[in-house]
Design a protein around this motif. Structure first.
Motif, PDB file in Angstrom:
ATOM      1  N   ALA A  69      36.616  46.810  13.230  1.00 60.37           N
ATOM      2  CA  ALA A  69      36.048  45.535  13.698  1.00 60.37           C
ATOM      3  C   ALA A  69      34.759  45.801  14.479  1.00 60.37           C
ATOM      4  O   ALA A  69      34.647  46.809  15.176  1.00 60.37           O
ATOM      5  N   ASP A  70      33.819  44.883  14.365  1.00 66.21           N
ATOM      6  CA  ASP A  70      32.551  45.041  15.079  1.00 66.21           C
ATOM      7  C   ASP A  70      32.651  44.581  16.524  1.00 66.21           C
ATOM      8  O   ASP A  70      31.827  44.947  17.348  1.00 66.21           O
ATOM      9  N   ALA A  71      33.639  43.751  16.809  1.00 69.07           N
ATOM     10  CA  ALA A  71      33.846  43.316  18.193  1.00 69.07           C
ATOM     11  C   ALA A  71      35.263  42.790  18.351  1.00 69.07           C
ATOM     12  O   ALA A  71      35.915  42.426  17.373  1.00 69.07           O
ATOM     13  N   ILE A  72      35.692  42.772  19.604  1.00 65.11           N
ATOM     14  CA  ILE A  72      36.995  42.226  19.971  1.00 65.11           C
ATOM     15  C   ILE A  72      36.726  40.988  20.813  1.00 65.11           C
ATOM     16  O   ILE A  72      35.870  41.021  21.702  1.00 65.11           O
ATOM     17  N   MET A  73      37.481  39.936  20.531  1.00 63.14           N
ATOM     18  CA  MET A  73      37.394  38.753  21.392  1.00 63.14           C
ATOM     19  C   MET A  73      38.737  38.576  22.097  1.00 63.14           C
ATOM     20  O   MET A  73      39.798  38.744  21.478  1.00 63.14           O
ATOM     21  N   ALA A  74      38.687  38.275  23.404  1.00 65.80           N
ATOM     22  CA  ALA A  74      39.925  37.982  24.134  1.00 65.80           C
ATOM     23  C   ALA A  74      39.605  37.052  25.302  1.00 65.80           C
ATOM     24  O   ALA A  74      38.462  36.978  25.761  1.00 65.80           O
ATOM     25  N   GLU A  75      40.633  36.353  25.755  1.00 69.41           N
ATOM     26  CA  GLU A  75      40.434  35.373  26.826  1.00 69.41           C
ATOM     27  C   GLU A  75      40.821  35.929  28.197  1.00 69.41           C
ATOM     28  O   GLU A  75      41.853  36.590  28.349  1.00 69.41           O
ATOM     29  N   VAL A  76      39.976  35.608  29.172  1.00 66.18           N
ATOM     30  CA  VAL A  76      40.173  36.067  30.561  1.00 66.18           C
ATOM     31  C   VAL A  76      39.989  34.876  31.492  1.00 66.18           C
ATOM     32  O   VAL A  76      39.035  34.097  31.332  1.00 66.18           O
ATOM     33  N   HIS A  77      40.888  34.752  32.447  1.00 66.21           N
ATOM     34  CA  HIS A  77      40.837  33.627  33.391  1.00 66.21           C
ATOM     35  C   HIS A  77      41.171  34.173  34.782  1.00 66.21           C
ATOM     36  O   HIS A  77      42.071  35.016  34.891  1.00 66.21           O
ATOM     37  N   PRO A  78      40.496  33.742  35.827  1.00 66.36           N
ATOM     38  CA  PRO A  78      40.789  34.307  37.160  1.00 66.36           C
ATOM     39  C   PRO A  78      42.216  34.010  37.622  1.00 66.36           C
ATOM     40  O   PRO A  78      42.791  34.790  38.392  1.00 66.36           O
ATOM     41  N   ASP A  79      42.770  32.894  37.166  1.00 64.69           N
ATOM     42  CA  ASP A  79      44.138  32.560  37.560  1.00 64.69           C
ATOM     43  C   ASP A  79      44.831  31.873  36.380  1.00 64.69           C
ATOM     44  O   ASP A  79      44.964  30.637  36.349  1.00 64.69           O
ATOM     45  N   PRO A  80      45.274  32.664  35.388  1.00 69.55           N
ATOM     46  CA  PRO A  80      45.801  32.066  34.147  1.00 69.55           C
ATOM     47  C   PRO A  80      46.936  31.078  34.384  1.00 69.55           C
ATOM     48  O   PRO A  80      47.085  30.121  33.624  1.00 69.55           O
ATOM     49  N   ALA A  81      47.699  31.275  35.436  1.00 68.47           N
ATOM     50  CA  ALA A  81      48.853  30.401  35.672  1.00 68.47           C
ATOM     51  C   ALA A  81      48.436  28.942  35.822  1.00 68.47           C
ATOM     52  O   ALA A  81      49.191  28.037  35.469  1.00 68.47           O
ATOM     53  N   VAL A  82      47.225  28.718  36.322  1.00 63.41           N
ATOM     54  CA  VAL A  82      46.779  27.328  36.493  1.00 63.41           C
ATOM     55  C   VAL A  82      45.772  26.900  35.425  1.00 63.41           C
ATOM     56  O   VAL A  82      45.166  25.833  35.521  1.00 63.41           O
ATOM     57  N   ALA A  83      45.570  27.726  34.413  1.00 65.72           N
ATOM     58  CA  ALA A  83      44.588  27.390  33.360  1.00 65.72           C
ATOM     59  C   ALA A  83      44.982  26.087  32.667  1.00 65.72           C
ATOM     60  O   ALA A  83      46.168  25.794  32.494  1.00 65.72           O
ATOM     61  N   LEU A  84      43.973  25.314  32.257  1.00 62.17           N
ATOM     62  CA  LEU A  84      44.229  24.028  31.613  1.00 62.17           C
ATOM     63  C   LEU A  84      44.531  24.160  30.121  1.00 62.17           C
ATOM     64  O   LEU A  84      44.904  23.196  29.466  1.00 62.17           O
ATOM     65  N   SER A  85      44.333  25.367  29.581  1.00 64.50           N
ATOM     66  CA  SER A  85      44.703  25.607  28.172  1.00 64.50           C
ATOM     67  C   SER A  85      45.045  27.086  28.013  1.00 64.50           C
ATOM     68  O   SER A  85      44.555  27.934  28.766  1.00 64.50           O
ATOM     69  N   ASP A  86      45.889  27.380  27.048  1.00 62.85           N
ATOM     70  CA  ASP A  86      46.292  28.761  26.754  1.00 62.85           C
ATOM     71  C   ASP A  86      46.646  29.565  28.001  1.00 62.85           C
ATOM     72  O   ASP A  86      46.252  30.734  28.146  1.00 62.85           O
TER      73      ASP A  86
END
Ligand code: PEP
Ligand code: MN
Length: 360
Positions: free
Chosen positions: A316-333
């Motif tokens: 793969a030429d790149a990896i995509m992933a999601e990062v959130h400072p506080d995932p527990a309160v994230a509004l999605s995923d």
């Protein structure tokens, strides 16, 4: 029947086959000649009225033993093959295909390249929620030497009652933070109507899985001068995915990044099934760079690292992933985003696997 008689009949069949072959080729040459004449006079190559007349003439003379439908089918195939012969070569080979262009397409995003043999990372929150949230992720990315930041301002949600994103306000936050931290912005646009506006804010337009066959959106992003990250549809075959990219390139925009993000299967252990073999297939069939989204394909934090290792190993030429400072309160995923220490650990764990030299 004696052996000799059988041999004789078989020889006759072989002779007839060769006769048919030579007649087919003679026919093809005439069809090509007709094609050239039609091109000169600007006439459409496919002529259903003429085809009907030819078919009627054949059927008038047909007296068995083949069924009429069989004869029609065989001749229809011959007509089709002749028509294909008349078509320009560029119509046969898709513009995104390796056949059309053997060199890898390298997409330049403010000086960072995807597809040049260095394996990159596209990270960021699922959705933009606030300036502070985006800034925290951008600073963590900067510490890791990364520059490609994703984040959704327009969110395609399964339920209309779920958080739909901050819209233009979200794009503005992304741009402001990006300018302050030296990031580039990758963000999803949902409708052709918003593409023009997005050009002021984003460096890469993302077309999401649910929109992979939104042909009007594909045509619109094909007309602009911005790289496009095209995600594979939820249940799209590789062929459909490649054709979606063809919609974009056929409008003039060749800055396309393909993103494998998992497909829908009967398996429920993961959110989607990561089709890892799609990566080398797409790289073989097309000249476009290929990204693997480990977040949406697995939907599981514990699988992000092994899936990313597999993606790097398979080219793969790149990896995509999601990062959130506080995932527990994230509004999605919320369940599948990494927090910042997890993100740092993810990057550290992957560093030995990451290719930073051309892999060709
Ligand atoms: C996303 O990347 O934000 C997203 C919504 O993913 P997908 O379109 O692949 O579901
Ligand atoms: Mn998400």
């Amino acid at each position: 029947m004696s052996q000799n008689e059988l041999l004789e009949l078989r020889n006759k069949i072989d002779d007839i086959n060769l006769e048919i072959l030579s007649l087919l080729n003679e026919r093809a040459e005439i069809a090509q000649e007709i094609g050239k004449q039609k091109k000169k006079s600007g006439v459409n190559r496919y002529d259903p009225i003429r085809e009907r007349q030819s078919l009627d003439l054949i059927m008038e003379h047909h007296a068995g033993p083949f069924e009429a439908s069989t004869i029609q089918h065989i001749f229809k195939e011959i007509f089709k093959a002749s028509l294909e012969l008349q078509e320009d070569d560029h119509r046969k080979a898709l513009l995104v295909s390796r056949k059309a262009k053997s060199d890898n397409t390298i997409v330049d995003i403010n000086g960072e390249k995807i597809g040049d043999g260095n394996q990159r990372f596209i990270m960021g929150p699922c959705a933009v929620e606030s300036y502070e949230q985006v800034k925290a992720v951008a600073l963590a990315m900067k510490d890791q030497g990364l520059t490609m930041m994703r984040g959704g301002a327009y969110k395609p949600r399964t339920s209309p009652y779920d958080f739909q994103g901050l819209g233009e306000e979200g794009l503005k936050i992304l741009r402001d933070v990006a300018n302050e931290t030296g990031m580039s912005v990758i963000s999803e646009i949902l409708t052709p109507h918003d593409v023009e506006k997005a050009l002021d804010y984003v460096d890469v337009i993302q077309v999401g899985a649910r929109n992979m066959q939104n042909f009007e959106l594909l045509k619109t992003v094909g007309k602009v001068q911005k790289p496009v990250l095209l995600k594979r549809g939820l249940s799209a075959t590789i062929e459909e995915f490649i054709n979606a990219a063809e919609y974009i390139i056929s409008e003039g925009n060749d800055q396309i990044i393909l993103c494998e993000r998992g497909i829908r299967t009967y398996e429920k252990a993961t959110r989607n099934t990561l089709d890892i073999s799609a990566v080398p297939i797409l790289k073989k069939e097309t000249h476009l760079p290929v990204v693997v989204d480990v977040t949406h394909s697995t939907g599981r934090k514990d699988l992000l690292l092994p899936a990313a290792k597999a993606a790097l190993a398979i080219g793969a030429d790149a990896i995509m992933a999601e990062v959130h400072p506080d995932p527990a309160v994230a509004l999605s995923d919320s369940a599948q985003q990494m927090n910042i220490p997890e993100f740092n650990e993810f990057m550290n764990q992957l560093s030995p696997y990451r290719s930073e030299s051309p892999i060709g």
